[in-house]
Scaffold this motif. Structure first.
Motif, PDB file in Angstrom:
ATOM      1  N   UNK A  35     -49.982 -15.032 -74.302  1.00 21.99           N
ATOM      2  CA  UNK A  35     -50.383 -15.331 -75.332  1.00 21.99           C
ATOM      3  C   UNK A  35     -49.740 -14.376 -76.130  1.00 21.99           C
ATOM      4  N   UNK A  43     -53.366 -19.460 -79.852  1.00 21.75           N
ATOM      5  CA  UNK A  43     -51.859 -18.996 -78.952  1.00 21.75           C
ATOM      6  C   UNK A  43     -51.093 -18.919 -78.532  1.00 21.75           C
ATOM      7  N   UNK A  45     -47.456 -19.437 -76.096  1.00 21.49           N
ATOM      8  CA  UNK A  45     -47.584 -18.353 -74.724  1.00 21.49           C
ATOM      9  C   UNK A  45     -45.799 -18.315 -74.537  1.00 21.49           C
ATOM     10  N   UNK A  48     -44.922 -17.482 -67.979  1.00 24.96           N
ATOM     11  CA  UNK A  48     -46.233 -17.501 -67.594  1.00 24.96           C
ATOM     12  C   UNK A  48     -45.618 -17.834 -65.992  1.00 24.96           C
ATOM     13  N   UNK A  55     -42.891 -18.904 -64.465  1.00 18.98           N
ATOM     14  CA  UNK A  55     -42.534 -20.685 -64.047  1.00 18.98           C
ATOM     15  C   UNK A  55     -42.137 -21.171 -65.576  1.00 18.98           C
ATOM     16  N   UNK A  56     -41.992 -20.317 -66.679  1.00 21.02           N
ATOM     17  CA  UNK A  56     -41.712 -20.436 -68.062  1.00 21.02           C
ATOM     18  C   UNK A  56     -41.454 -19.625 -69.380  1.00 21.02           C
ATOM     19  N   UNK A  98     -53.692 -25.953 -62.236  1.00 15.22           N
ATOM     20  CA  UNK A  98     -53.962 -26.217 -63.447  1.00 15.22           C
ATOM     21  C   UNK A  98     -55.161 -26.393 -64.193  1.00 15.22           C
ATOM     22  N   UNK A  99     -56.272 -25.906 -64.048  1.00 16.92           N
ATOM     23  CA  UNK A  99     -57.212 -25.102 -64.029  1.00 16.92           C
ATOM     24  C   UNK A  99     -57.708 -24.855 -65.272  1.00 16.92           C
ATOM     25  N   UNK A 100     -59.081 -24.158 -65.874  1.00 17.69           N
ATOM     26  CA  UNK A 100     -59.378 -24.050 -66.824  1.00 17.69           C
ATOM     27  C   UNK A 100     -58.762 -22.639 -66.645  1.00 17.69           C
ATOM     28  N   UNK A 101     -58.233 -21.716 -68.100  1.00 15.22           N
ATOM     29  CA  UNK A 101     -58.194 -20.694 -68.766  1.00 15.22           C
ATOM     30  C   UNK A 101     -58.976 -19.522 -68.762  1.00 15.22           C
ATOM     31  N   UNK A 103     -59.528 -15.888 -69.914  1.00 16.38           N
ATOM     32  CA  UNK A 103     -59.027 -15.357 -71.056  1.00 16.38           C
ATOM     33  C   UNK A 103     -59.351 -14.058 -71.283  1.00 16.38           C
ATOM     34  N   UNK A 104     -58.475 -12.517 -71.315  1.00 19.16           N
ATOM     35  CA  UNK A 104     -59.465 -10.723 -71.215  1.00 19.16           C
ATOM     36  C   UNK A 104     -59.273 -11.101 -72.589  1.00 19.16           C
TER      37      UNK A 104
ATOM     38  N   UNK B  32     -57.056 -29.693 -72.513  1.00 20.83           N
ATOM     39  CA  UNK B  32     -58.698 -28.122 -72.831  1.00 20.83           C
ATOM     40  C   UNK B  32     -59.147 -28.327 -73.783  1.00 20.83           C
ATOM     41  N   UNK B  34     -61.001 -25.174 -75.958  1.00 22.96           N
ATOM     42  CA  UNK B  34     -61.262 -23.747 -76.242  1.00 22.96           C
ATOM     43  C   UNK B  34     -62.334 -23.032 -77.413  1.00 22.96           C
ATOM     44  N   UNK B  44     -63.359 -20.683 -73.109  1.00 23.56           N
ATOM     45  CA  UNK B  44     -63.470 -22.771 -72.315  1.00 23.56           C
ATOM     46  C   UNK B  44     -64.692 -23.315 -72.229  1.00 23.56           C
TER      47      UNK B  44
END
Lengths: 112, 110
Positions: A35, A43, A45, A48, A55-56, A98-101, A103-104, B32, B34, B44
């Motif tokens: 992102x 953010x 995208x 992905x 994917x995208x 498709x669950x929670x992201x 982040x770094x 979601x 955040x 999250x």
């Protein structure tokens, strides 16, 4: 559990130079995201990956940005040549499906 | 299509309540939420799947109205630690990418 690792933390370059960012996702996470976050915005995208397939990448400026994810684990994002408007924080994230992201810490890029 | 968040900014006193809204023009599979503190990565909070469920996380809860393509985040009895920018991210039905709203900046004063 180790989190998403990114490096470098900060980078300052001059316009027209090139730069690369590195990301190591959480082990077992097949989905990896890059992102771009410009100051004061949400953010956006860029690309992905699902394993090592894209994917995208519809919002990736392909004339100057490139990304790869070798062996479905680590990923690198490159900008060449950089423009002033590329100044932003580049966030890498990973998820299990498709669950929670997760982040770094991000890489803050300043283009002068 | 980027979801729209409202309000853009909220200033509260500690202990007050807040509601942040997120709406989309597309049919949604999930929403979601955040929170991002200054200089840090987004963290999250919760995810809501289609079905109109409501979830809670301490004194922070959220609802998802799939017919209206809207979600709301509720912060009750706000604490100083709730300060930050809140982002909703939406996943369209059939899509695979999470698109974030522009964010709502929440400031909690003592």
């Amino acid at each position: 559990e180790a989190g998403v690792a990114q490096s470098p933390r900060y980078k300052i370059i001059e316009k027209r130079q090139s730069v690369a960012f590195w990301c190591n996702p959480i082990s077992g996470h097949a989905t990896l995201y890059w992102y771009q976050q410009i100051l004061g915005q949400g953010p956006k995208l860029l690309i992905q990956f699902q394993n090592n397939g894209v994917v995208d990448d519809s919002q990736l400026p392909k004339d100057r940005f490139s990304a790869e994810r070798l062996k479905g684990v680590d990923s690198t994002l490159k900008i060449q040549p950089a423009k002033l408007e590329d100044s932003a924080v580049y966030l890498c994230a990973s998820s299990f499906g498709r669950e929670k992201l997760f982040f770094g810490s991000g890489t803050q890029l300043s283009v002068l | 299509q980027q979801p729209v968040q409202s309000p853009q900014a909220v200033i509260l006193r500690e202990g007050e309540d807040a509601v942040i809204n997120c709406s989309s023009s597309k049919a949604l599979y999930s929403v979601h939420w955040y929170r991002q503190k200054h200089g840090e990565a987004p963290v999250f909070l919760m995810i809501l799947l289609k079905g109109g469920e409501q979830k809670g996380h301490e004194k922070i809860s959220a609802s998802f109205n799939e017919k209206k393509q809207q979600s709301s985040l509720y912060l009750t009895a706000s604490q100083l630690s709730y300060s930050g920018t809140y982002f909703c991210g939406t996943l369209d039905q059939g899509a695979q990418k999470l698109v974030f709203g522009q964010g709502t900046r929440l400031t909690i004063n003592p």
